[in-house]
Design a protein around this motif. Structure first.
Motif, PDB file in Angstrom:
ATOM      1  N   LEU A  40      -4.738  -3.113  -7.369  1.00  0.00           N
ATOM      2  CA  LEU A  40      -4.144  -2.922  -5.888  1.00  0.00           C
ATOM      3  C   LEU A  40      -5.183  -3.355  -4.856  1.00  0.00           C
ATOM      4  CD1 LEU A  40      -1.566  -1.986  -4.482  1.00  0.00           C
ATOM      5  CD2 LEU A  40      -2.567   0.304  -4.568  1.00  0.00           C
ATOM      6  N   VAL A  41      -6.448  -2.571  -5.007  1.00  0.00           N
ATOM      7  CA  VAL A  41      -7.314  -2.905  -4.017  1.00  0.00           C
ATOM      8  C   VAL A  41      -7.811  -4.234  -3.852  1.00  0.00           C
ATOM      9  CG1 VAL A  41      -9.628  -2.314  -3.377  1.00  0.00           C
ATOM     10  CG2 VAL A  41      -8.355  -0.606  -4.042  1.00  0.00           C
TER      11      VAL A  41
ATOM     12  N   GLU B 174     -12.458  -2.982   8.754  1.00  0.00           N
ATOM     13  CA  GLU B 174     -10.982  -3.537   8.749  1.00  0.00           C
ATOM     14  C   GLU B 174     -10.603  -3.163   7.193  1.00  0.00           C
ATOM     15  OE1 GLU B 174     -11.609  -6.890  11.990  1.00  0.00           O
ATOM     16  OE2 GLU B 174     -11.386  -7.479  10.099  1.00  0.00           O
ATOM     17  N   LEU B 175     -11.595  -3.571   6.210  1.00  0.00           N
ATOM     18  CA  LEU B 175     -11.159  -3.325   4.869  1.00  0.00           C
ATOM     19  C   LEU B 175     -10.966  -1.945   4.540  1.00  0.00           C
ATOM     20  CD1 LEU B 175     -13.743  -5.608   2.880  1.00  0.00           C
ATOM     21  CD2 LEU B 175     -11.506  -6.010   3.539  1.00  0.00           C
TER      22      LEU B 175
ATOM     23  N   ARG C 292     -15.950  -6.108   9.804  1.00  0.00           N
ATOM     24  CA  ARG C 292     -15.240  -6.580   8.489  1.00  0.00           C
ATOM     25  C   ARG C 292     -14.766  -5.288   7.456  1.00  0.00           C
ATOM     26  NH1 ARG C 292     -11.773  -8.912   6.760  1.00  0.00           N
ATOM     27  NH2 ARG C 292     -12.571 -10.012   4.923  1.00  0.00           N
TER      28      ARG C 292
ATOM     29  N   GLY D 296      -7.469  -0.910   5.478  1.00  0.00           N
ATOM     30  CA  GLY D 296      -6.314  -1.400   4.567  1.00  0.00           C
ATOM     31  C   GLY D 296      -6.147  -0.948   3.166  1.00  0.00           C
ATOM     32  N   ILE D 297      -7.122   0.066   2.898  1.00  0.00           N
ATOM     33  CA  ILE D 297      -7.157   0.643   1.587  1.00  0.00           C
ATOM     34  C   ILE D 297      -5.899   1.683   1.540  1.00  0.00           C
ATOM     35  CG2 ILE D 297      -8.447   1.898  -0.239  1.00  0.00           C
ATOM     36  CD1 ILE D 297     -10.776   0.530   0.385  1.00  0.00           C
ATOM     37  N   PRO D 298      -4.999   1.519   0.527  1.00  0.00           N
ATOM     38  CA  PRO D 298      -4.020   2.265   0.426  1.00  0.00           C
ATOM     39  C   PRO D 298      -4.460   3.918   0.444  1.00  0.00           C
ATOM     40  CG  PRO D 298      -3.686   0.823  -1.381  1.00  0.00           C
ATOM     41  CD  PRO D 298      -5.159   0.619  -0.792  1.00  0.00           C
ATOM     42  N   SER D 299      -3.426   4.657   0.829  1.00  0.00           N
ATOM     43  CA  SER D 299      -3.855   6.049   0.683  1.00  0.00           C
ATOM     44  C   SER D 299      -3.600   6.814  -0.568  1.00  0.00           C
ATOM     45  CB  SER D 299      -2.673   6.861   1.566  1.00  0.00           C
ATOM     46  OG  SER D 299      -1.454   6.652   1.257  1.00  0.00           O
ATOM     47  N   VAL D 300      -2.830   6.394  -1.515  1.00  0.00           N
ATOM     48  CA  VAL D 300      -2.893   6.523  -2.838  1.00  0.00           C
ATOM     49  C   VAL D 300      -4.220   6.404  -3.526  1.00  0.00           C
ATOM     50  CG1 VAL D 300      -1.882   4.609  -3.883  1.00  0.00           C
ATOM     51  CG2 VAL D 300      -1.353   6.923  -4.899  1.00  0.00           C
ATOM     52  N   VAL D 301      -5.067   5.486  -3.100  1.00  0.00           N
ATOM     53  CA  VAL D 301      -6.306   5.052  -3.849  1.00  0.00           C
ATOM     54  C   VAL D 301      -7.374   6.043  -3.196  1.00  0.00           C
ATOM     55  CG1 VAL D 301      -8.248   3.329  -3.759  1.00  0.00           C
ATOM     56  CG2 VAL D 301      -5.937   2.525  -4.102  1.00  0.00           C
TER      57      VAL D 301
ATOM     58  N   ALA E  69       0.696  -1.190   0.144  1.00  0.00           N
ATOM     59  CA  ALA E  69      -0.066   0.123  -0.016  1.00  0.00           C
ATOM     60  C   ALA E  69       0.872   1.279  -0.082  1.00  0.00           C
ATOM     61  CB  ALA E  69      -0.891   0.115   1.224  1.00  0.00           C
TER      62      ALA E  69
ATOM     63  N   ASN F 223      -6.366  -9.110   3.017  1.00  0.00           N
ATOM     64  CA  ASN F 223      -7.058  -8.704   4.305  1.00  0.00           C
ATOM     65  C   ASN F 223      -7.902  -9.927   4.777  1.00  0.00           C
ATOM     66  OD1 ASN F 223      -8.385  -7.073   6.092  1.00  0.00           O
ATOM     67  ND2 ASN F 223      -7.847  -5.374   4.974  1.00  0.00           N
ATOM     68  N   SER F 224      -8.655 -10.473   3.651  1.00  0.00           N
ATOM     69  CA  SER F 224      -9.493 -11.859   4.155  1.00  0.00           C
ATOM     70  C   SER F 224      -8.504 -12.711   4.515  1.00  0.00           C
ATOM     71  CB  SER F 224     -10.370 -12.044   3.088  1.00  0.00           C
ATOM     72  OG  SER F 224      -9.556 -12.236   1.900  1.00  0.00           O
TER      73      SER F 224
ATOM     74  N   SER G 177      -7.919 -12.517   8.250  1.00  0.00           N
ATOM     75  CA  SER G 177      -8.843 -12.713   9.204  1.00  0.00           C
ATOM     76  C   SER G 177      -9.213 -14.297   9.070  1.00  0.00           C
ATOM     77  CB  SER G 177     -10.162 -12.039   8.802  1.00  0.00           C
ATOM     78  OG  SER G 177     -10.511 -12.198   7.492  1.00  0.00           O
TER      79      SER G 177
ATOM     80  N   LEU H 148      -4.982  -6.150  -2.053  1.00  0.00           N
ATOM     81  CA  LEU H 148      -5.264  -5.880  -0.631  1.00  0.00           C
ATOM     82  C   LEU H 148      -6.411  -6.572   0.160  1.00  0.00           C
ATOM     83  CD1 LEU H 148      -4.238  -2.394  -0.545  1.00  0.00           C
ATOM     84  CD2 LEU H 148      -3.242  -4.008   0.956  1.00  0.00           C
ATOM     85  N   LEU H 149      -7.560  -6.830  -0.665  1.00  0.00           N
ATOM     86  CA  LEU H 149      -8.848  -7.332  -0.230  1.00  0.00           C
ATOM     87  C   LEU H 149      -8.615  -8.837  -0.072  1.00  0.00           C
ATOM     88  CD1 LEU H 149     -11.909  -5.963  -1.952  1.00  0.00           C
ATOM     89  CD2 LEU H 149     -10.726  -5.135   0.094  1.00  0.00           C
TER      90      LEU H 149
END
Lengths: 287, 292
Positions: free
Chosen positions: A261-262, B117-118, B114, B121-126, A210, A269-270, A273, A265-266
């Motif tokens: 990218l998202v 939490e997601l 959840r 986790g999302i990057p600052s550039v997004v 990120a 992230n999962s 958990s 990351l998702l």
């Protein structure tokens, strides 16, 4: 009198109810707006060619192949350095140091501060230390090393928690059998601490891919396919930044890259958990 | 484990070797902060030497090419953006944790957590990109030009909200069950219980959460760089474009040389000082020295 107080109390309760539900709705709506916008504009551009082709015309057309490779290399360098240091520190803090010893307290305090350091300051430090002083220049190596410094605190904290979750009886039984601490650690405690370790690893990876600000002045902007670790390479997050700020007409590809990218990351992230749930369930270890 | 320290009476030779190896690795981890501060100071020294501390606050403007190094407009930018976003995100974050713990029906509470939490986790550039293509044009329609302090505050709010929400959620979970049962026995309705019992009991955790989110708001670079317009000026309203300390470093580091480069490291030092203050105060609070 009592009647009016009851009325006021009821009004308070009703107002709070509306506020709390309103907040939750607002947060959910914002999230859906953000994600929906990315999917809506980005999905049509994402394809296998986009993921593998090199960028053309400063990224306006073409894909993100070399950029994904650079990102993976930076991540690899980061983990290769951060994992040994991180696990070693976590083992020392959890297994060999009492909570009140000076060494433990000082190390923990310093990691707490490290966790709060702004990413741009990591960028400054990486530029001054890795690029200039060590002479690595703008390279994947400098970027990976800078990121390694950055993910250490998060890696150490979850790994340490993993070690602390291992029941004391393991260590007591091993000590009663006359096993050395090293043997106990390698054969009993380490395997049992794997879930915590994995959570730390995945959180660290998430933080690392990120990251943007720490990489601009360490790994650089070059969007060609890197040939060695000493080449400059552009990470995915920097690609998004560059397309949206410096390249007019790059929005479509920026959307697609942001979506990639998202999604990455998702997935990460999962995994966290899942792993946490798995670690909680798994009490007994086979060696 | 503290108890395992005394349960073996002696250490084997291999244990000693391992211990020294681990100490070495931990020393590296612990020394990174020292190294960072040392390098910031070494690189900042030329500017502190040639320009002096005072001129960073009294120079007429920030024009490094002409030798003017006034950091105050950027400091104000950082402080305004931080204050605005913390003021909005704190109540929203706490309310969202309250929703999760006390209002949401069970099948809703888990997915909602959840989701938070997601978001974390999302990057600052997004976030920055979304702000740039969605939020800034909207604000531009309302009150041109668009890139502004307001856009920065809104994006920062969305970014730090998950931090405070997750911290608040954890500290609400630590409130002893007896307190809540006691309140229920007194016949207190839900919100009265939360306001009178739960929130005071969770106070120190909530304060730590606020401090952590403040740290994130100060340190954020990319998102704020993308939506704030980056004009060096002390803002006179929320629709004025601003530049923060972090954005200034990111924008000018690429071509800065000599005293200019050193001046950027000075602003890095200022940021570092802010963060250290926050971390130390967070530790004081969580130890209960101030707020029991």
């Amino acid at each position: 009198m009592a009647e009016s107080m009851k009325k006021r109390l009821n009004m308070c309760e009703g107002l709070a109810f509306v506020l709390v539900w309103g907040t939750a709705a607002l947060v959910t709506a914002t999230f859906c707006w953000l994600l929906g916008d990315l999917v809506w504009h980005g999905l049509s551009h994402v394809s296998w060619t986009f993921l593998t082709a090199p960028p053309e015309n400063a990224g306006r057309r073409g894909g993100i192949g070399p950029i994904l490779v650079s990102t993976a290399l930076i991540l690899g360098v980061c983990l290769a350095v951060a994992l040994p240091i991180g696990i070693g520190t976590a083992v020392l803090l959890a297994e060999f140091t009492s909570d009140h010893s000076l060494f433990g307290r000082v190390t923990r305090r310093s990691l707490d501060v490290l966790a709060g350091v702004p990413s741009i300051v990591f960028g400054l430090f990486g530029n001054a230390f890795f690029c200039k002083t060590l002479g690595l220049g703008f390279s994947i190596l400098s970027g990976g090393l800078t990121l390694a410094c950055m993910v250490l605190p998060i890696l150490i904290r979850s790994t340490e928690e993993g070690f602390r979750a291992v029941p004391t009886s393991y260590r007591l039984s091993a000590a009663a059998l006359g096993l050395s601490r090293t043997t106990t650690l390698i054969h009993l405690v380490l395997p049992a601490a794997v879930p915590g370790l994995l959570v730390g690893l995945v959180l660290g990876v998430g933080r690392a891919i990120a990251e943007t600000a720490a990489l601009i002045f360490t790994s650089g902007y070059v969007d060609r396919m890197p040939e060695s670790l000493l080449d400059s390479g552009r990470a995915l997050s920097i690609h998004i930044f560059d397309l949206s700020m410096n390249v007019s007409g790059g929005d479509a590809n920026a959307y697609a890259s942001a979506l990639v990218l998202v999604v990455l990351l998702l997935v990460i992230n999962s995994t966290v958990s899942r792993l946490t749930a798995y670690g909680l369930q798994r009490k007994i270890m086979t060696v | 484990m503290t108890s395992s320290r005394s349960n073996t009476l002696f250490l084997w030779p291999t244990d000693r070797l391992l211990l020294w190896l681990l100490r070495g690795l931990a020393a590296i981890a612990g020394l990174i902060v020292v190294l960072i501060v040392a390098f910031l100071i070494v690189e900042a020294l030329p500017a502190l030497h040639h320009v002096g501390v005072l001129r960073f606050f009294t120079d007429p403007s920030w024009h490094p090419a002409e030798g003017f190094y006034n950091l105050t407009p950027m400091l104000w930018g950082t402080l305004f953006a931080m204050a605005g976003s913390v003021l909005i995100a704190t109540p929203l974050g706490i309310l969202s944790a309250v929703f999760c713990r006390y209002y949401a029906p069970l099948p809703l509470a888990r997915p909602y957590r959840r989701l938070i939490e997601l978001l974390a986790g999302i990057p600052s550039v997004v976030y920055g990109f979304w702000g740039l293509v969605v939020l800034v044009p909207l604000i531009g329609e309302l009150h041109p030009p668009g890139p502004s302090l307001l856009a920065g505050i809104l994006i920062l709010t969305i970014m730090i909200l998950p931090t405070i929400a997750l911290m608040a959620d954890a500290s609400l979970a630590n409130v002893p069950q007896q307190y809540i049962r006691g309140a229920a026995a007194l016949g207190l309705p839900r919100w009265a219980t939360i306001r009178g019992v739960v929130l005071p009991a969770a106070k120190s955790g909530l304060f730590t959460g606020v401090i952590l989110e403040t740290g994130r708001a100060i340190g954020e670079t990319m998102a704020i760089l993308m939506v704030c317009g980056n004009v060096v000026q002390t803002p006179s309203g929320i629709f004025d474009p601003i530049r923060t300390l972090t954005a200034n470093i990111a924008l000018e580091m690429a071509y800065a040389l000599g005293d200019h480069r050193a001046a950027l490291f000075v602003s890095g030092l200022v940021l570092m000082a802010m963060i250290v203050t926050l971390v130390v105060s967070a530790e004081w609070i969580s130890r209960g020295r101030i707020y029991g």
